[in-house]
Design a protein around this motif. Structure first.
Motif, short mmCIF file in Angstrom:
data_model
loop_
_atom_site.label_atom_id
_atom_site.label_comp_id
_atom_site.label_asym_id
_atom_site.label_seq_id
_atom_site.Cartn_x
_atom_site.Cartn_y
_atom_site.Cartn_z
N ASP A 20 0.82 -1.20 0.00
CA ASP A 20 0.00 0.00 0.00
C ASP A 20 0.86 1.25 0.00
O ASP A 20 0.46 2.28 -0.53
N ASP A 21 2.02 1.19 0.60
CA ASP A 21 2.90 2.35 0.66
C ASP A 21 3.50 2.68 -0.69
O ASP A 21 3.96 3.79 -0.89
N GLU A 22 3.51 1.75 -1.62
CA GLU A 22 4.12 1.98 -2.91
C GLU A 22 3.29 2.90 -3.79
O GLU A 22 3.82 3.58 -4.64
N ILE A 23 1.97 2.92 -3.62
CA ILE A 23 1.08 3.73 -4.43
C ILE A 23 0.70 4.98 -3.64
O ILE A 23 0.06 4.89 -2.60
N VAL B 262 -9.85 7.58 -8.54
CA VAL B 262 -11.22 7.53 -8.01
C VAL B 262 -12.05 8.67 -8.60
O VAL B 262 -13.18 8.47 -9.05
N ALA B 263 -11.49 9.88 -8.62
CA ALA B 263 -12.21 11.05 -9.13
C ALA B 263 -12.53 10.91 -10.62
O ALA B 263 -13.62 11.27 -11.07
N ARG B 264 -11.59 10.35 -11.39
CA ARG B 264 -11.78 10.24 -12.84
C ARG B 264 -12.73 9.11 -13.23
O ARG B 264 -13.43 9.21 -14.23
N THR B 265 -12.75 8.04 -12.44
CA THR B 265 -13.51 6.85 -12.85
C THR B 265 -14.74 6.58 -11.98
O THR B 265 -15.62 5.83 -12.40
N GLY B 266 -14.77 7.12 -10.78
CA GLY B 266 -15.88 6.82 -9.87
C GLY B 266 -15.71 5.46 -9.21
O GLY B 266 -16.62 4.97 -8.52
N ALA C 89 -5.81 -1.14 -6.73
CA ALA C 89 -5.50 -2.39 -7.43
C ALA C 89 -5.15 -2.12 -8.89
O ALA C 89 -4.22 -2.72 -9.44
N ALA C 90 -5.90 -1.22 -9.54
CA ALA C 90 -5.62 -0.89 -10.94
C ALA C 90 -4.26 -0.22 -11.07
O ALA C 90 -3.50 -0.50 -12.01
N LEU C 91 -3.92 0.68 -10.14
CA LEU C 91 -2.61 1.32 -10.17
C LEU C 91 -1.50 0.30 -9.97
O LEU C 91 -0.47 0.35 -10.65
N LYS C 92 -1.68 -0.64 -9.06
CA LYS C 92 -0.67 -1.69 -8.84
C LYS C 92 -0.51 -2.54 -10.09
O LYS C 92 0.60 -2.85 -10.50
N ALA C 93 -1.64 -2.91 -10.69
CA ALA C 93 -1.59 -3.76 -11.89
C ALA C 93 -0.90 -3.06 -13.05
O ALA C 93 -0.34 -3.72 -13.94
N ASP D 234 1.60 -0.75 -12.67
CA ASP D 234 2.86 -0.20 -12.18
C ASP D 234 2.80 1.30 -11.89
O ASP D 234 3.73 2.05 -12.18
N GLY D 235 1.65 1.75 -11.34
CA GLY D 235 1.50 3.15 -10.95
C GLY D 235 1.17 4.10 -12.08
O GLY D 235 1.09 5.30 -11.88
N ASP D 236 0.94 3.59 -13.29
CA ASP D 236 0.62 4.43 -14.45
C ASP D 236 -0.83 4.91 -14.33
O ASP D 236 -1.77 4.13 -14.45
N LEU D 237 -1.00 6.21 -14.10
CA LEU D 237 -2.35 6.78 -13.90
C LEU D 237 -3.24 6.58 -15.11
O LEU D 237 -4.39 6.15 -14.97
N ALA D 238 -2.75 6.90 -16.30
CA ALA D 238 -3.57 6.80 -17.51
C ALA D 238 -4.03 5.37 -17.76
O ALA D 238 -5.19 5.12 -18.09
N ALA D 239 -3.12 4.42 -17.56
CA ALA D 239 -3.47 3.02 -17.78
C ALA D 239 -4.48 2.54 -16.74
O ALA D 239 -5.41 1.79 -17.08
N ALA D 240 -4.34 2.99 -15.51
CA ALA D 240 -5.29 2.60 -14.45
C ALA D 240 -6.67 3.16 -14.75
O ALA D 240 -7.69 2.47 -14.61
N VAL D 241 -6.73 4.42 -15.20
CA VAL D 241 -8.01 5.04 -15.55
C VAL D 241 -8.64 4.28 -16.71
O VAL D 241 -9.84 3.96 -16.69
N SER D 242 -7.85 3.98 -17.73
CA SER D 242 -8.36 3.24 -18.90
C SER D 242 -8.91 1.89 -18.49
O SER D 242 -9.96 1.45 -18.99
N GLN D 243 -8.22 1.22 -17.61
CA GLN D 243 -8.65 -0.12 -17.16
C GLN D 243 -10.01 -0.05 -16.46
O GLN D 243 -10.83 -0.94 -16.63
N LEU D 244 -10.26 1.00 -15.71
CA LEU D 244 -11.47 1.09 -14.91
C LEU D 244 -12.65 1.75 -15.65
O LEU D 244 -13.77 1.69 -15.19
N GLU D 245 -12.38 2.39 -16.80
CA GLU D 245 -13.47 3.06 -17.53
C GLU D 245 -14.26 2.09 -18.37
O GLU D 245 -13.90 1.08 -18.76
#
Length: 125
Positions: free
Chosen positions: A84-87, A96-100, A108-112, A114-125
């Motif tokens: 948890d400390d890594e993110i 959370v704000a971008r995807t709800g 979990a999306a950020l961990k999956a 590697d901390g890439d914000l754009a990729a995490a947002v894309s995964q959750l949209e």
């Protein structure tokens, strides 16, 4: 050099060091870690002294180190807590704000990704 029957008295030593431009400070350290390529040396409750001699800082550590393999977690730390400390929380909040999504889903999306914000947002949209 200082001659005498049993060494100098500590007060006299401090006066001499001050005259030579050496400032000594005790540091209230909880833990000191020295990382090497193979392992870490971890000093808990060590006595740490900082000496500043005309801008050149030197640290002295007195204590018994515990040797740990690199990457080994300290006793009492579980793996989830360390992950948890890594993110950064700010990154989780942005996702959370971008995807709800819920906070745990965003983390979990950020961990999956590697901390890439754009990729995490894309995964959750």
């Amino acid at each position: 050099m200082f001659g005498g029957g049993g060494g100098l008295n500590p007060r006299k030593m401090k006066q001499m060091m001050k005259q030579m431009g050496i400032d000594v400070t005790e540091i209230d350290a909880e833990e000191v870690v020295i990382r090497t390529a193979d392992h870490d040396l971890v000093f808990e409750n060590a006595e740490v002294t900082k000496m500043d001699a005309r801008g050149q800082e030197t640290y002295q550590i007195v204590g018994e180190p515990e040797e740990r393999d690199r990457g080994e977690l300290p006793a009492g730390t579980d793996e989830d807590e360390a992950d948890d400390d890594e993110i950064p929380q700010d990154d989780v909040d942005i996702v959370v704000a971008r995807t709800g999504a819920r906070e745990d889903e965003a983390r979990a999306a950020l961990k999956a990704n590697d901390g890439d914000l754009a990729a995490a947002v894309s995964q959750l949209e």
